[in-house]
Design a protein around this motif. Sequence first.
Motif, PDB file in Angstrom:
ATOM      1  N   ARG A 134       0.847  -1.184   0.000  1.00 42.67           N
ATOM      2  CA  ARG A 134       0.000   0.000   0.000  1.00 42.67           C
ATOM      3  C   ARG A 134       0.883   1.236   0.000  1.00 42.67           C
ATOM      4  NH1 ARG A 134      -5.382  -1.001   1.625  1.00 42.67           N
ATOM      5  NH2 ARG A 134      -5.730  -3.170   2.221  1.00 42.67           N
ATOM      6  N   GLY A 135       0.301   2.363  -0.391  1.00 39.71           N
ATOM      7  CA  GLY A 135       1.071   3.595  -0.455  1.00 39.71           C
ATOM      8  C   GLY A 135       0.868   4.463   0.771  1.00 39.71           C
ATOM      9  N   VAL A 136       0.915   5.772   0.551  1.00 38.55           N
ATOM     10  CA  VAL A 136       0.919   6.732   1.639  1.00 38.55           C
ATOM     11  C   VAL A 136      -0.435   6.806   2.349  1.00 38.55           C
ATOM     12  CG1 VAL A 136       0.348   8.621   0.070  1.00 38.55           C
ATOM     13  CG2 VAL A 136       1.450   9.135   2.236  1.00 38.55           C
ATOM     14  N   ALA A 137      -0.368   7.008   3.657  1.00 34.13           N
ATOM     15  CA  ALA A 137      -1.557   7.282   4.472  1.00 34.13           C
ATOM     16  C   ALA A 137      -1.276   8.512   5.323  1.00 34.13           C
ATOM     17  CB  ALA A 137      -1.900   6.098   5.359  1.00 34.13           C
ATOM     18  N   ILE A 138      -2.263   9.382   5.432  1.00 29.11           N
ATOM     19  CA  ILE A 138      -2.119  10.552   6.289  1.00 29.11           C
ATOM     20  C   ILE A 138      -3.239  10.572   7.324  1.00 29.11           C
ATOM     21  CG2 ILE A 138      -0.887  11.968   4.604  1.00 29.11           C
ATOM     22  CD1 ILE A 138      -3.444  13.392   3.915  1.00 29.11           C
ATOM     23  N   ALA A 139      -2.869  10.987   8.520  1.00 25.39           N
ATOM     24  CA  ALA A 139      -3.825  11.171   9.610  1.00 25.39           C
ATOM     25  C   ALA A 139      -3.913  12.664   9.879  1.00 25.39           C
ATOM     26  CB  ALA A 139      -3.370  10.413  10.854  1.00 25.39           C
ATOM     27  N   TYR A 140      -5.087  13.235   9.702  1.00 26.29           N
ATOM     28  CA  TYR A 140      -5.253  14.685   9.754  1.00 26.29           C
ATOM     29  C   TYR A 140      -5.139  15.262  11.156  1.00 26.29           C
ATOM     30  CZ  TYR A 140      -7.123  14.526   4.977  1.00 26.29           C
ATOM     31  OH  TYR A 140      -7.281  14.352   3.627  1.00 26.29           O
ATOM     32  N   TYR A 169      -3.394  16.790   1.862  1.00 22.13           N
ATOM     33  CA  TYR A 169      -4.169  15.923   0.964  1.00 22.13           C
ATOM     34  C   TYR A 169      -3.738  16.102  -0.486  1.00 22.13           C
ATOM     35  CZ  TYR A 169      -8.053  13.635  -1.358  1.00 22.13           C
ATOM     36  OH  TYR A 169      -8.786  12.807  -2.162  1.00 22.13           O
ATOM     37  N   ALA A 170      -3.371  17.323  -0.869  1.00 16.86           N
ATOM     38  CA  ALA A 170      -2.889  17.562  -2.228  1.00 16.86           C
ATOM     39  C   ALA A 170      -1.635  16.742  -2.503  1.00 16.86           C
ATOM     40  CB  ALA A 170      -2.613  19.047  -2.441  1.00 16.86           C
ATOM     41  N   GLY A 171      -0.748  16.640  -1.510  1.00 17.18           N
ATOM     42  CA  GLY A 171       0.457  15.843  -1.670  1.00 17.18           C
ATOM     43  C   GLY A 171       0.149  14.368  -1.786  1.00 17.18           C
ATOM     44  N   LEU A 172      -0.795  13.893  -0.982  1.00 13.88           N
ATOM     45  CA  LEU A 172      -1.218  12.494  -1.055  1.00 13.88           C
ATOM     46  C   LEU A 172      -1.812  12.190  -2.425  1.00 13.88           C
ATOM     47  CD1 LEU A 172      -3.114  10.342   1.496  1.00 13.88           C
ATOM     48  CD2 LEU A 172      -4.254  10.845  -0.652  1.00 13.88           C
ATOM     49  N   GLY A 213       4.015  19.376  -0.655  1.00 12.51           N
ATOM     50  CA  GLY A 213       5.301  18.987  -1.198  1.00 12.51           C
ATOM     51  C   GLY A 213       6.040  18.045  -0.273  1.00 12.51           C
ATOM     52  N   ALA A 214       5.939  18.280   1.029  1.00 11.40           N
ATOM     53  CA  ALA A 214       6.605  17.415   1.997  1.00 11.40           C
ATOM     54  C   ALA A 214       5.997  16.015   1.989  1.00 11.40           C
ATOM     55  CB  ALA A 214       6.499  18.024   3.394  1.00 11.40           C
ATOM     56  N   VAL A 215       4.664  15.951   1.946  1.00 11.46           N
ATOM     57  CA  VAL A 215       3.974  14.652   1.906  1.00 11.46           C
ATOM     58  C   VAL A 215       4.363  13.892   0.637  1.00 11.46           C
ATOM     59  CG1 VAL A 215       1.707  13.549   1.655  1.00 11.46           C
ATOM     60  CG2 VAL A 215       2.047  15.355   3.355  1.00 11.46           C
ATOM     61  N   TYR A 216       4.352  14.578  -0.492  1.00 14.05           N
ATOM     62  CA  TYR A 216       4.703  13.927  -1.745  1.00 14.05           C
ATOM     63  C   TYR A 216       6.164  13.465  -1.749  1.00 14.05           C
ATOM     64  CZ  TYR A 216       6.171  13.334  -6.541  1.00 14.05           C
ATOM     65  OH  TYR A 216       6.735  12.824  -7.685  1.00 14.05           O
ATOM     66  N   GLY A 270       0.104   5.181  -8.664  1.00 17.11           N
ATOM     67  CA  GLY A 270      -0.969   4.198  -8.607  1.00 17.11           C
ATOM     68  C   GLY A 270      -1.167   3.622  -7.223  1.00 17.11           C
ATOM     69  N   TYR A 271      -0.852   4.424  -6.244  1.00 14.00           N
ATOM     70  CA  TYR A 271      -0.929   3.994  -4.852  1.00 14.00           C
ATOM     71  C   TYR A 271      -2.359   3.689  -4.408  1.00 14.00           C
ATOM     72  CZ  TYR A 271       3.759   5.238  -3.031  1.00 14.00           C
ATOM     73  OH  TYR A 271       5.085   5.297  -2.724  1.00 14.00           O
ATOM     74  N   THR A 272      -2.468   2.774  -3.467  1.00 13.19           N
ATOM     75  CA  THR A 272      -3.634   2.713  -2.594  1.00 13.19           C
ATOM     76  C   THR A 272      -3.343   3.668  -1.442  1.00 13.19           C
ATOM     77  OG1 THR A 272      -4.089   0.421  -3.142  1.00 13.19           O
ATOM     78  CG2 THR A 272      -5.029   1.249  -1.092  1.00 13.19           C
ATOM     79  N   THR A 273      -4.264   4.546  -1.122  1.00 11.77           N
ATOM     80  CA  THR A 273      -4.005   5.556  -0.095  1.00 11.77           C
ATOM     81  C   THR A 273      -5.121   5.582   0.940  1.00 11.77           C
ATOM     82  OG1 THR A 273      -5.129   7.298  -1.359  1.00 11.77           O
ATOM     83  CG2 THR A 273      -2.761   7.017  -1.744  1.00 11.77           C
ATOM     84  N   ALA A 274      -4.838   6.251   2.040  1.00 13.20           N
ATOM     85  CA  ALA A 274      -5.853   6.466   3.069  1.00 13.20           C
ATOM     86  C   ALA A 274      -5.634   7.836   3.685  1.00 13.20           C
ATOM     87  CB  ALA A 274      -5.776   5.390   4.156  1.00 13.20           C
ATOM     88  N   ASP A 275      -6.718   8.522   4.012  1.00 12.46           N
ATOM     89  CA  ASP A 275      -6.633   9.769   4.766  1.00 12.46           C
ATOM     90  C   ASP A 275      -7.710   9.729   5.826  1.00 12.46           C
ATOM     91  OD1 ASP A 275      -8.326  10.090   2.337  1.00 12.46           O
ATOM     92  OD2 ASP A 275      -8.684  12.123   3.111  1.00 12.46           O
ATOM     93  N   ILE A 276      -7.285   9.864   7.055  1.00 18.53           N
ATOM     94  CA  ILE A 276      -8.146   9.593   8.209  1.00 18.53           C
ATOM     95  C   ILE A 276      -8.394  10.867   9.010  1.00 18.53           C
ATOM     96  CG2 ILE A 276      -8.473   8.132  10.238  1.00 18.53           C
ATOM     97  CD1 ILE A 276      -8.188   6.592   7.604  1.00 18.53           C
ATOM     98  N   GLU A 277      -9.655  11.107   9.318  1.00 20.12           N
ATOM     99  CA  GLU A 277     -10.050  12.296  10.077  1.00 20.12           C
ATOM    100  C   GLU A 277      -9.797  12.118  11.573  1.00 20.12           C
ATOM    101  OE1 GLU A 277     -11.168  15.098   8.925  1.00 20.12           O
ATOM    102  OE2 GLU A 277     -11.662  14.630   6.846  1.00 20.12           O
ATOM    103  N   PRO A 278      -9.526  13.204  12.289  1.00 25.62           N
ATOM    104  CA  PRO A 278      -9.443  13.137  13.749  1.00 25.62           C
ATOM    105  C   PRO A 278     -10.837  13.044  14.352  1.00 25.62           C
ATOM    106  CG  PRO A 278      -9.223  15.404  13.047  1.00 25.62           C
ATOM    107  CD  PRO A 278      -9.315  14.576  11.788  1.00 25.62           C
TER     108      PRO A 278
END
Length: 347
Positions: free
Chosen positions: A39-45, A60-63, A283-286, A71-79
């Motif tokens: 799996r690719g990148v995941a971010i926790a907000y 999220y723009a970087g993700l 840019g940092a996330v990417y 072609g990543y599988t990604t996740a972004d999770i809310e607090p």
Amino acid sequence: MRRISKLTRVAVGVASLGLVATACGGTSGESGGSDSKDRGVAIAYDVGGKGDQSFNDAAYAGLTKAKDEYGYTTADIEPTEGETDADKEQRLASLAKQGYNPVIGVGFAYGPAMKAVAPKYPDTTFGIVDSVVEGKNVASLVFAEEQASYLAGVAAAKATKSNVVGFVGGVDVPLIHKFEAGYKQGVQDTNSKVKVLSQYLTQTAEEGGFSSPDKGKAAAEGQIEKKADVLYAAAGLSGQGVIEAAAKAKVWAIGVDSDQYKQAALAPYKNYILTSALKDVGGAVYALSKSVHDDKPLTGTQTFDLKVNGVGLSETNPEYAKIPGLKDAVNKAKEGIDNGSIKVKTE
């Protein structure tokens, strides 16, 4: 502290995706199409979550850029409201267990959780924005917010007609002190006759300082009553209220983190967004995602400053170039910061 010239070359320009990425993205936790077992990148907000038109949306723009490119599988999770460090630990651990790599905590609040979780998953690269966490598999993504804020202060001093400008900080913490310090110094170095009004919305993030547009609006209205005609907010989602109040009073607002002049949700107010102090969180996330994809994961402290275009000031609003002396003063300040003749304070 390691500099990041190579990192920044791949990072520059991601912030410009802004709300385009947010508008095109799905709901939190959505997976992209990838046949890879990895799996690719995941971010926790951070507080405020997706849709803050600022800090979290930049991440999220970087993700999205990484997802589209690899072609990543990604996740972004809310607090969640009122969550604890234990909740953050569980979130980061769950993402690592699912195979996401890297796993990025967006905001300094993830510091304690990152410190606890990262050693348990040595094969996963972790990233944290706006905090330094020591660890063999942790990249600390930090920014020279004070430098972008200094430029914002120069612009404010050139744009004001009342010689009163305002600063609204979301939460009274050291990170936001950097924004205030740079802004005040930029104003005073440009015109010592200009008065800076400062106000913090809350003492803790749990009180809503980064997530309450109504609090931002009320603070801005109070400063406008005291003749402030340029308002700079470092307050996440709460900054929308500052921008709304400025537009209603027909005074200038200065955006933060993303180029807020471009953002669809703020379109009704954009004519009053003079500029934005940019911070390339996307840019940092990417860049961290790219480093993992290239099997050369970044670790340690990665510092994004003006010299490597990690921070800056937007010029999107056509009115920016029309204010006498503003653009020249900002460019001169950039040169001074770059060559070291201007030392920007962080407190």
